[in-house]
Design a protein around this motif. Structure first.
Motif, PDB file in Angstrom:
ATOM      1  N   GLU A 296       0.833  -1.205   0.000  1.00 29.65           N
ATOM      2  CA  GLU A 296       0.000   0.000   0.000  1.00 29.65           C
ATOM      3  C   GLU A 296       0.863   1.248   0.000  1.00 29.65           C
ATOM      4  O   GLU A 296       0.596   2.214  -0.739  1.00 29.65           O
ATOM      5  N   ILE A 297       1.919   1.220   0.861  1.00 29.34           N
ATOM      6  CA  ILE A 297       2.835   2.378   0.906  1.00 29.34           C
ATOM      7  C   ILE A 297       3.521   2.569  -0.438  1.00 29.34           C
ATOM      8  O   ILE A 297       3.681   3.695  -0.930  1.00 29.34           O
ATOM      9  N   ARG A 298       3.931   1.398  -1.018  1.00 23.09           N
ATOM     10  CA  ARG A 298       4.604   1.519  -2.318  1.00 23.09           C
ATOM     11  C   ARG A 298       3.649   2.098  -3.373  1.00 23.09           C
ATOM     12  O   ARG A 298       4.033   2.922  -4.211  1.00 23.09           O
ATOM     13  N   ASP A 299       2.377   1.644  -3.332  1.00 17.11           N
ATOM     14  CA  ASP A 299       1.399   2.186  -4.289  1.00 17.11           C
ATOM     15  C   ASP A 299       1.186   3.680  -4.070  1.00 17.11           C
ATOM     16  O   ASP A 299       1.126   4.469  -5.042  1.00 17.11           O
ATOM     17  N   LYS A 300       1.048   4.074  -2.748  1.00 17.54           N
ATOM     18  CA  LYS A 300       0.869   5.494  -2.458  1.00 17.54           C
ATOM     19  C   LYS A 300       2.102   6.288  -2.872  1.00 17.54           C
ATOM     20  O   LYS A 300       1.993   7.398  -3.430  1.00 17.54           O
ATOM     21  N   THR A 301       3.295   5.689  -2.546  1.00 17.18           N
ATOM     22  CA  THR A 301       4.539   6.371  -2.907  1.00 17.18           C
ATOM     23  C   THR A 301       4.633   6.520  -4.421  1.00 17.18           C
ATOM     24  O   THR A 301       5.066   7.563  -4.948  1.00 17.18           O
ATOM     25  N   THR A 302       4.223   5.446  -5.130  1.00 12.14           N
ATOM     26  CA  THR A 302       4.258   5.509  -6.602  1.00 12.14           C
ATOM     27  C   THR A 302       3.323   6.602  -7.125  1.00 12.14           C
ATOM     28  O   THR A 302       3.696   7.409  -8.005  1.00 12.14           O
ATOM     29  N   ALA A 303       2.119   6.634  -6.548  1.00 13.77           N
ATOM     30  CA  ALA A 303       1.140   7.645  -7.003  1.00 13.77           C
ATOM     31  C   ALA A 303       1.624   9.048  -6.694  1.00 13.77           C
ATOM     32  O   ALA A 303       1.525   9.968  -7.539  1.00 13.77           O
ATOM     33  N   GLU A 304       2.143   9.250  -5.446  1.00 13.24           N
ATOM     34  CA  GLU A 304       2.619  10.569  -5.066  1.00 13.24           C
ATOM     35  C   GLU A 304       3.834  10.963  -5.891  1.00 13.24           C
ATOM     36  O   GLU A 304       3.989  12.133  -6.283  1.00 13.24           O
ATOM     37  N   THR A 305       4.725   9.997  -6.154  1.00  7.35           N
ATOM     38  CA  THR A 305       5.913  10.314  -6.972  1.00  7.35           C
ATOM     39  C   THR A 305       5.490  10.774  -8.363  1.00  7.35           C
ATOM     40  O   THR A 305       6.024  11.765  -8.908  1.00  7.35           O
ATOM     41  N   LYS A 306       4.514  10.009  -8.944  1.00  7.23           N
ATOM     42  CA  LYS A 306       4.046  10.408 -10.285  1.00  7.23           C
ATOM     43  C   LYS A 306       3.375  11.779 -10.246  1.00  7.23           C
ATOM     44  O   LYS A 306       3.554  12.617 -11.143  1.00  7.23           O
ATOM     45  N   LYS A 307       2.615  12.023  -9.158  1.00  9.14           N
ATOM     46  CA  LYS A 307       1.940  13.310  -9.036  1.00  9.14           C
ATOM     47  C   LYS A 307       2.937  14.459  -8.977  1.00  9.14           C
ATOM     48  O   LYS A 307       2.824  15.454  -9.712  1.00  9.14           O
ATOM     49  N   TYR A 308       3.968  14.294  -8.054  1.00 10.67           N
ATOM     50  CA  TYR A 308       4.970  15.352  -7.948  1.00 10.67           C
ATOM     51  C   TYR A 308       5.782  15.481  -9.224  1.00 10.67           C
ATOM     52  O   TYR A 308       6.119  16.594  -9.665  1.00 10.67           O
ATOM     53  N   PHE A 309       6.116  14.343  -9.822  1.00 12.25           N
ATOM     54  CA  PHE A 309       6.918  14.390 -11.048  1.00 12.25           C
ATOM     55  C   PHE A 309       6.140  15.087 -12.176  1.00 12.25           C
ATOM     56  O   PHE A 309       6.710  15.876 -12.942  1.00 12.25           O
ATOM     57  N   ASP A 310       4.843  14.790 -12.262  1.00 10.94           N
ATOM     58  CA  ASP A 310       4.025  15.460 -13.294  1.00 10.94           C
ATOM     59  C   ASP A 310       3.935  16.951 -13.057  1.00 10.94           C
ATOM     60  O   ASP A 310       3.911  17.756 -14.007  1.00 10.94           O
ATOM     61  N   GLU A 311       3.890  17.334 -11.759  1.00  9.93           N
ATOM     62  CA  GLU A 311       3.812  18.760 -11.452  1.00  9.93           C
ATOM     63  C   GLU A 311       5.115  19.469 -11.750  1.00  9.93           C
ATOM     64  O   GLU A 311       5.129  20.636 -12.162  1.00  9.93           O
ATOM     65  N   LEU A 312       6.255  18.736 -11.510  1.00  7.53           N
ATOM     66  CA  LEU A 312       7.567  19.393 -11.677  1.00  7.53           C
ATOM     67  C   LEU A 312       8.086  19.304 -13.101  1.00  7.53           C
ATOM     68  O   LEU A 312       8.845  20.171 -13.550  1.00  7.53           O
ATOM     69  N   ALA A 313       7.752  18.180 -13.755  1.00  2.43           N
ATOM     70  CA  ALA A 313       8.322  17.988 -15.099  1.00  2.43           C
ATOM     71  C   ALA A 313       7.730  18.977 -16.083  1.00  2.43           C
ATOM     72  O   ALA A 313       6.585  19.404 -15.963  1.00  2.43           O
ATOM     73  N   TYR A 314       8.551  19.354 -17.069  1.00  2.00           N
ATOM     74  CA  TYR A 314       8.124  20.318 -18.075  1.00  2.00           C
ATOM     75  C   TYR A 314       7.849  19.667 -19.411  1.00  2.00           C
ATOM     76  O   TYR A 314       7.448  20.292 -20.347  1.00  2.00           O
ATOM     77  N   LYS A 315       8.115  18.303 -19.477  1.00  2.00           N
ATOM     78  CA  LYS A 315       7.746  17.567 -20.693  1.00  2.00           C
ATOM     79  C   LYS A 315       6.455  16.821 -20.401  1.00  2.00           C
ATOM     80  O   LYS A 315       6.430  15.630 -20.123  1.00  2.00           O
ATOM     81  N   THR A 316       5.352  17.505 -20.443  1.00  2.12           N
ATOM     82  CA  THR A 316       4.077  16.919 -20.039  1.00  2.12           C
ATOM     83  C   THR A 316       3.555  15.910 -21.031  1.00  2.12           C
ATOM     84  O   THR A 316       2.729  15.054 -20.665  1.00  2.12           O
ATOM     85  N   GLN A 317       4.001  15.912 -22.228  1.00  3.75           N
ATOM     86  CA  GLN A 317       3.503  15.004 -23.243  1.00  3.75           C
ATOM     87  C   GLN A 317       4.426  13.807 -23.458  1.00  3.75           C
ATOM     88  O   GLN A 317       4.184  12.991 -24.351  1.00  3.75           O
ATOM     89  N   THR A 318       5.503  13.704 -22.649  1.00  6.38           N
ATOM     90  CA  THR A 318       6.493  12.631 -22.872  1.00  6.38           C
ATOM     91  C   THR A 318       6.365  11.522 -21.839  1.00  6.38           C
ATOM     92  O   THR A 318       6.334  10.333 -22.172  1.00  6.38           O
TER      93      THR A 318
END
Length: 446
Positions: A296-318
């Motif tokens: 569960e933690i890994r799933d939450k960590t995965t979701a949060e990582t993707k969320k933060y990465f999507d917010e920080l990354a500037y290649k939104t279509q890649t």
């Protein structure tokens, strides 16, 4: 414990058998003692009646044997008197004939040797006096003597043949008085012995006649003796069984203590087994819970990582999905799949800035999921970022600082005017670290 239980059961079974045997022996002893007391009362005063009866029978046998011997003696006595009567009547004649033979024997070849004795010497080839072997010379001498006997008168030879009988009769006559006294004394002795045994028999019969039921008493005495033997035998057996029973009781007591100890040990062992099984089940449950929580933690960590990465990354279509395996290894996938429909990993093609963004997103996700909302310290945050992405990455850090305290360490060359334009307006504190002249310590300057 099973072995102890079997031994205890066997000892208890043996004890019960011994109890039964001892009980039977006690019953036998009690019965025999009771019957013996009854017989003692019935026999009272006549305990020796059996001995008296046996003594009477023995006396009768002795008396019968003595009378037989006395009769033989009487026959011998009568023969003696008949023979003595004849010899005494011929006493003078016998003595005269014997004297006459002795006179005639003066003229015989060898005085003291009869013709028959000399003939036996030759027949046996042995001297009749010394029993030595006859030599040739001795044989010749005896033959010469025999020829001289042949020349003697016939009457003389006849007298010599009967002389031994005549001498024996004369000898008996001389011993008559002595023999008569011996026979008379022996006859008196027989009478005394017979009278004594008859008196003894009469006395025993008198004692027996005083008891009317002799056979019953003898039977009772025999029965009492059997009961006495039975009591002695059963008492000895009882003693043996009681000794063995005492040993069995000690053994049973020891077995019970050993069994109690073994049962306590078994209870402790079962308790340990139960606790161990519980711990194993708990471990399995905890393992399942742990795996569930970790997943569960890994799933939450995965979701949060993707969320933060999507917010920080500037290649939104890649960038597409992000995955974290059991070892917390991150993988970034491209939005577009390969010709086979499989997701393509982009981890090997990320730039330094993108990798730092991914690490930052992962760190922020861990802090949020874990609940530890601590500050974040980053050393040389844009040191490995190329010039094209430096400002974009710095802008991302500024956005993060709006939600979390950041402490950033820049090198002098790293903190250029472009980076300063991003951080100076939002920085709460700006310090300069200056190395001392001796290079042993660092100093903070405004």
């Amino acid at each position: 414990m099973i072995i102890i239980r079997k031994k205890l059961d066997k000892d208890i079974e043996s004890k019960n058998q011994y109890d039964t045997i001892i009980s039977e022996l006690l019953n036998n002893i009690s019965f025999a003692e009771k019957r013996k007391r009854e017989l003692d009362q019935a026999i009272a005063g006549n305990e020796h009646i059996s001995d008296i009866d046996a003594e009477k029978k023995r006396t009768e046998n002795l008396l019968e044997d003595l009378k037989v011997d006395a009769q033989k003696f009487t026959d011998e006595l009568n023969a003696f008197f008949r023979k003595s009567y004849i010899e005494l009547a011929l006493k003078d004649t016998l003595q005269e004939v014997n004297r006459y033979i002795n006179e005639k024997s003066e003229y015989l070849p060898v005085k003291g040797f009869s013709q028959e004795m000399l003939e036996r010497c030759l027949d046996d080839d042995e001297c009749q006096l010394c029993h030595s072997h006859l030599t040739k010379q001795a044989q010749n001498i005896i033959q010469q003597l025999l020829r001289r006997y042949e020349l003697a008168p016939v009457g003389t030879q006849t007298l010599l043949k009967i002389q031994p009988q005549i001498e024996s009769m004369c000898h008996d006559i001389n011993l008559y008085s002595e023999k008569e006294r011996e026979f008379n004394q022996k006859d008196i002795d027989y009478d005394k012995k017979i009278n004594s045994l008859e008196d003894q028999k009469a006395e025993l019969e008198s004692r027996l006649n005083q008891v009317s039921n002799v056979e019953d008493i003898e039977a009772w005495i025999k029965e009492r003796r059997l009961h006495e033997d039975s009591i002695k035998h059963d008492s000895e057996k009882k003693g043996e069984y009681v000794a063995q029973l005492n040993e069995l009781r000690k053994s049973i007591e020891k077995d019970q203590k050993d069994l109690e100890t073994a049962e306590k040990a078994n209870i402790q062992q079962n308790t340990l087994y139960s606790e161990l099984n519980f711990m194993r089940r708990a471990r399995n449950v905890l393992g399942d819970v742990e795996r569930e929580i970790v997943g569960e933690i890994r799933d939450k960590t995965t979701a949060e990582t993707k969320k933060y990465f999507d917010e920080l990354a500037y290649k939104t279509q890649t960038f597409g999905n992000i995955s974290i395996d059991e070892n917390y290894q991150l993988t970034v996938y491209h939005k577009q799949t390969d010709p086979n429909g499989k997701m393509r990993s982009m981890l090997g093609s990320l730039s330094a800035a993108e990798k730092e963004l991914l690490a930052l997103a992962f760190t922020l996700a861990i802090l949020k999921v874990s609940g530890y909302d601590s500050m974040l310290v980053i050393d040389t945050p844009v040191g490995r970022v190329d010039d094209n992405n430096r400002r974009n990455f710095a802008h991302c850090l500024v956005e993060v600082s709006k939600k979390k305290q950041l402490i950033l360490f820049f090198t002098k060359t790293e903190y250029d005017s472009e980076i300063a334009q991003e951080f100076d307006p939002v920085a709460a504190t700006n310090k300069r670290i200056q190395m001392s002249s001796n290079e042993e310590e660092s100093l903070l300057e405004d």
